[in-house]
Design a protein around this motif. Sequence first.
Motif, mmCIF file in Angstrom:
data_model
loop_
_atom_site.group_PDB
_atom_site.id
_atom_site.type_symbol
_atom_site.label_atom_id
_atom_site.label_comp_id
_atom_site.label_asym_id
_atom_site.label_seq_id
_atom_site.Cartn_x
_atom_site.Cartn_y
_atom_site.Cartn_z
ATOM 1 N N VAL A 173 8.958 -27.697 -14.179
ATOM 2 C CA VAL A 173 10.150 -27.462 -13.339
ATOM 3 C C VAL A 173 9.887 -26.482 -12.199
ATOM 4 C CG1 VAL A 173 11.936 -28.063 -15.007
ATOM 5 C CG2 VAL A 173 11.013 -25.739 -14.989
ATOM 6 N N ALA A 174 8.909 -25.596 -12.355
ATOM 7 C CA ALA A 174 8.640 -24.616 -11.300
ATOM 8 C C ALA A 174 7.787 -25.197 -10.165
ATOM 9 C CB ALA A 174 7.939 -23.386 -11.882
ATOM 10 N N HIS A 175 7.250 -26.402 -10.342
ATOM 11 C CA HIS A 175 6.425 -27.015 -9.297
ATOM 12 C C HIS A 175 7.313 -27.459 -8.131
ATOM 13 C CE1 HIS A 175 3.643 -29.774 -7.317
ATOM 14 N NE2 HIS A 175 2.676 -29.201 -8.007
ATOM 15 N N PRO A 176 6.850 -27.267 -6.882
ATOM 16 C CA PRO A 176 7.691 -27.674 -5.740
ATOM 17 C C PRO A 176 8.155 -29.128 -5.815
ATOM 18 C CG PRO A 176 5.781 -26.446 -4.948
ATOM 19 C CD PRO A 176 5.602 -26.611 -6.435
ATOM 20 N N LEU A 177 7.358 -30.020 -6.400
ATOM 21 C CA LEU A 177 7.764 -31.431 -6.483
ATOM 22 C C LEU A 177 8.969 -31.631 -7.405
ATOM 23 C CD1 LEU A 177 4.328 -33.284 -6.711
ATOM 24 C CD2 LEU A 177 5.946 -33.360 -4.803
ATOM 25 N N ALA A 178 9.151 -30.718 -8.373
ATOM 26 C CA ALA A 178 10.265 -30.863 -9.305
ATOM 27 C C ALA A 178 11.603 -30.691 -8.602
ATOM 28 C CB ALA A 178 10.138 -29.849 -10.449
ATOM 29 N N ALA A 179 11.603 -30.001 -7.454
ATOM 30 C CA ALA A 179 12.847 -29.743 -6.722
ATOM 31 C C ALA A 179 13.168 -30.837 -5.707
ATOM 32 C CB ALA A 179 12.763 -28.392 -6.023
ATOM 33 N N VAL A 180 12.416 -31.943 -5.749
ATOM 34 C CA VAL A 180 12.676 -33.038 -4.807
ATOM 35 C C VAL A 180 13.709 -33.969 -5.434
ATOM 36 C CG1 VAL A 180 11.651 -34.963 -3.539
ATOM 37 C CG2 VAL A 180 10.380 -32.818 -3.817
ATOM 38 N N HIS A 181 14.917 -33.913 -4.913
ATOM 39 C CA HIS A 181 16.021 -34.637 -5.525
ATOM 40 C C HIS A 181 16.389 -35.894 -4.748
ATOM 41 C CE1 HIS A 181 16.610 -31.414 -8.362
ATOM 42 N NE2 HIS A 181 16.629 -30.530 -7.378
ATOM 43 N N GLY A 182 17.228 -36.712 -5.386
ATOM 44 C CA GLY A 182 17.767 -37.898 -4.731
ATOM 45 C C GLY A 182 16.669 -38.835 -4.267
ATOM 46 N N ALA A 183 16.913 -39.483 -3.128
ATOM 47 C CA ALA A 183 15.957 -40.475 -2.631
ATOM 48 C C ALA A 183 14.905 -39.844 -1.716
ATOM 49 C CB ALA A 183 16.704 -41.577 -1.896
ATOM 50 N N ASN A 184 14.802 -38.497 -1.737
ATOM 51 C CA ASN A 184 13.814 -37.851 -0.874
ATOM 52 C C ASN A 184 12.385 -38.100 -1.335
ATOM 53 O OD1 ASN A 184 15.316 -36.462 1.242
ATOM 54 N ND2 ASN A 184 16.254 -35.339 -0.452
ATOM 55 N N ASN A 185 11.478 -37.912 -0.443
ATOM 56 C CA ASN A 185 10.042 -38.022 -0.706
ATOM 57 C C ASN A 185 9.390 -36.665 -0.477
ATOM 58 O OD1 ASN A 185 8.818 -41.336 0.340
ATOM 59 N ND2 ASN A 185 10.540 -40.776 -0.948
ATOM 60 N N ALA A 186 8.237 -36.449 -1.077
ATOM 61 C CA ALA A 186 7.443 -35.263 -0.785
ATOM 62 C C ALA A 186 6.003 -35.553 -1.158
ATOM 63 C CB ALA A 186 7.950 -34.052 -1.561
ATOM 64 N N VAL A 187 5.099 -35.045 -0.352
ATOM 65 C CA VAL A 187 3.680 -35.221 -0.629
ATOM 66 C C VAL A 187 3.044 -33.841 -0.752
ATOM 67 C CG1 VAL A 187 1.522 -36.265 0.129
ATOM 68 C CG2 VAL A 187 3.687 -37.388 0.653
ATOM 69 N N PHE A 188 2.498 -33.572 -1.932
ATOM 70 C CA PHE A 188 1.865 -32.298 -2.238
ATOM 71 C C PHE A 188 0.360 -32.502 -2.095
ATOM 72 C CE2 PHE A 188 0.323 -29.077 -5.284
ATOM 73 C CZ PHE A 188 1.087 -27.976 -4.904
ATOM 74 N N VAL A 189 -0.262 -31.709 -1.236
ATOM 75 C CA VAL A 189 -1.682 -31.898 -0.922
ATOM 76 C C VAL A 189 -2.446 -30.632 -1.304
ATOM 77 C CG1 VAL A 189 -3.346 -32.341 0.933
ATOM 78 C CG2 VAL A 189 -1.090 -33.411 1.005
ATOM 79 N N GLN A 190 -3.545 -30.800 -2.012
ATOM 80 C CA GLN A 190 -4.429 -29.671 -2.293
ATOM 81 C C GLN A 190 -5.742 -29.887 -1.559
ATOM 82 O OE1 GLN A 190 -4.094 -29.969 -6.722
ATOM 83 N NE2 GLN A 190 -3.261 -27.894 -6.532
ATOM 84 N N ALA A 191 -6.152 -28.854 -0.814
ATOM 85 C CA ALA A 191 -7.415 -28.947 -0.077
ATOM 86 C C ALA A 191 -8.234 -27.697 -0.363
ATOM 87 C CB ALA A 191 -7.146 -29.089 1.414
ATOM 88 N N GLU A 192 -9.539 -27.824 -0.256
ATOM 89 C CA GLU A 192 -10.424 -26.709 -0.615
ATOM 90 C C GLU A 192 -10.090 -25.436 0.128
ATOM 91 O OE1 GLU A 192 -14.564 -28.846 -2.140
ATOM 92 O OE2 GLU A 192 -14.566 -27.707 -0.279
#
Lengths: 440, 440
Positions: free
Chosen positions: B278-297
């Motif tokens: 639940v604390a991950h930023p993606l967990a707060a993406v509600h409704g029909a919204n989209n989000a892309v979480f990217v990890q880079a070196e």
Amino acid sequence: MIEYRNLRVALLGGGSVGAQVAALLLEHGDELANRSGAGLELVGVAVRDLDAERTPAIPKHLLTTNAEELILGADIVVELMGGLEPAREYILQAINSGADVITANKALLATHGPELFEAAEQVGAQLYYEAAVGGAIPIIRPLRDSLAGDRVTRILGIVNGTTNFILDRMDVHHDTLEAALATATELGYAEADPTADVGGYDAAQKAAILASLAFHTTVPLEAVHREGITEITAEQVDAARKAGYVVKLLAICERIAIEGRDGEYGVSARVHPALVPVAHPLAAVHGANNAVFVQAEAAGDLMFYGAGAGGRETASAVLGDLVSAARRHVIGGPGIAESTHATIEVLPMSSVRTRYQITLSVIDEPGVLATIASLFSEHGVSVEAVSQSVSDGKNLASPTATLVIVTHEATESSLATTVAALGSNSVVSSVVSVLRVEGV
Amino acid sequence: MIEYRNLRVALLGGGSVGAQVAALLLEHGDELANRSGAGLELVGVAVRDLDAERTPAIPKHLLTTNAEELILGADIVVELMGGLEPAREYILQAINSGADVITANKALLATHGPELFEAAEQVGAQLYYEAAVGGAIPIIRPLRDSLAGDRVTRILGIVNGTTNFILDRMDVHHDTLEAALATATELGYAEADPTADVGGYDAAQKAAILASLAFHTTVPLEAVHREGITEITAEQVDAARKAGYVVKLLAICERIAIEGRDGEYGVSARVHPALVPVAHPLAAVHGANNAVFVQAEAAGDLMFYGAGAGGRETASAVLGDLVSAARRHVIGGPGIAESTHATIEVLPMSSVRTRYQITLSVIDEPGVLATIASLFSEHGVSVEAVSQSVSDGKNLASPTATLVIVTHEATESSLATTVAALGSNSVVSSVVSVLRVEGV
């Protein structure tokens, strides 16, 4: 292996970002060449003194104190020195010698941006500055390219990691401002002199850059209204949390309809602490992270989130610009001019409309609420909600109550006259706090 | 007013996105010209039939059924028809006639991307596709340009708005999947045949596009492991919430060290429901919204958030591409080739390593926990946490208990053999649920 032509890259500045850029360039050279279509040869790093102890990642033979000579032989110049001079002079020199320039220098861009963009356009060079705002977060390119076909209406940005770290500590750990700042300093999130951060100066520079880019006009640094977080108290942060808000230092850039001039718009940029509803995506930005919330007519609400500082993180943005600059060199042709040719009026803070939360200590007697309410209405400020806390009972001879009033949208100027009138009214013991409410 | 040269823009498709693109082009023509350095003249909109009722925003004289003729006279072709054919054929035709192409067609890119990019590179044309993933969210350009100097290690994306709406309803309103889907359909978030969304097909196409772009290699659609949300139950969502997770359908693209081959990396792309803390930023993406979480070196964690669909929102991305294409035309020179020249091994799902949450219904008697624990260890799967709920007491003759086991990272293949062994063990009444845990 494919043989590429080599582009000569000169680095000005060997601090934490510079050292990381050098290390990544040397380490990932082949990958970067594949992606750029050109080899990126680091020809030198200009530093103030040659004491390599501070820059162990940079091979000694690359270090030089002769920046001007280095610039003359370069295809791409990366300016990471910071400060206004000699950075400005070096960048102009690089542009005029035909090089593309990459900079992370927000102070310089906010102060001399138009001069530098103009110089680049004259000779068909390109100035890249993804690292100047939001560290590793791609925000310049999305605003400049992805949203180029849309109309940005508002930007709410957490663009200073130090102040976000401090305010987050105050919210989560109930620290005082002083204690939170001490922790920030200890952990390396705040500098020895924290004025640029806590005074909102750093955020104001970024606001000027974002507003200029988003609204395709020049928003000078002097036009950015600036308030820091130095007056924010632990009590305000706790009271905000109880009322469903968090306190954030926001850089706010807006397109505003000009009152009395039908269909005409101006722009405004401002930096100040604000109450943000806990359900807003910006409220979930913790620690030293940054996030930029963008509203555009067609795209709706967007948010860009990530590390706002750090040598390695900022180096990622610089290297992205390096690949872009190299690709452009391979293709040839002039750079894309900054489209800041529109001249949109920059409006003063007094014409900004927002909501306010006003906390008053009042005399606890019948009729006070009515007096306060009519005072707001006389000044044309409409009240959305009032909550009254019980008397604290500390002073039974003259009991006081606390009133928390949240207004509908009002202009700064009508709010200012309202607050002045509140302060001089006999039922008001004191105006405890006035905070703007954003993101509602 | 400045006079610009005109670029001829042809639109293929007059659906909801096409109509919005046409409307915005006609409405904001002057602004777009100022930003592009060229006029953008909409020369026609190719539709299947000329019944203009569906496309009131498009002036009738612009409509045509002759797409091929329209393409021949265009500098920039915008393909918004969807589907594989004739979209593919039209795009190739446009490229070969020297036009730049903008498309929002994820199915086509995921299926025929390499062919189209190759054709564009041959003639020096450019293919833009910001609208193909994440609607209005700028994600293609940040991956392609801003992060071009970094190494992306992982992408976790909520890239399908319909399934996020459904899972969010199940989480917040405790709806069943069927009820949530019915609401989605009613509100226009799900199509009459929801298979492409709930089956994960749409997300898989986007995963193939993101993985190819992020890792600079070709990841074919067939190589994307795909599971939809159709098996997700209200009980799983509620149990997840109690354990501190939300269920999200994720598109996951990873760079993975190949076991037994020192220093070598492969890539993997997969779509499946997953537990996200639940604390991950993606967990707060509600409704029909989209989000892309990217990890880079170097950049660390980044997130891009916004509306993932909608005619007007998607049109914003298309117009951003249009301005980019126009700027490129003004400058001249060939397009930038997609840097997918690296050939990195695409790994099968069995080599993916992640964490799992396994829910078992077991016989409630002493020694069961020890039996289960040793079974995990025999298969080389390390257990991070076990929680046991009390017997439900419904069947006193043979009481059962519920065990929820969260593992450390394990490969899909060792997990599969473990689950098979659990299923056939006499102390296990049933394997209630197996879900991957991501973003920890």
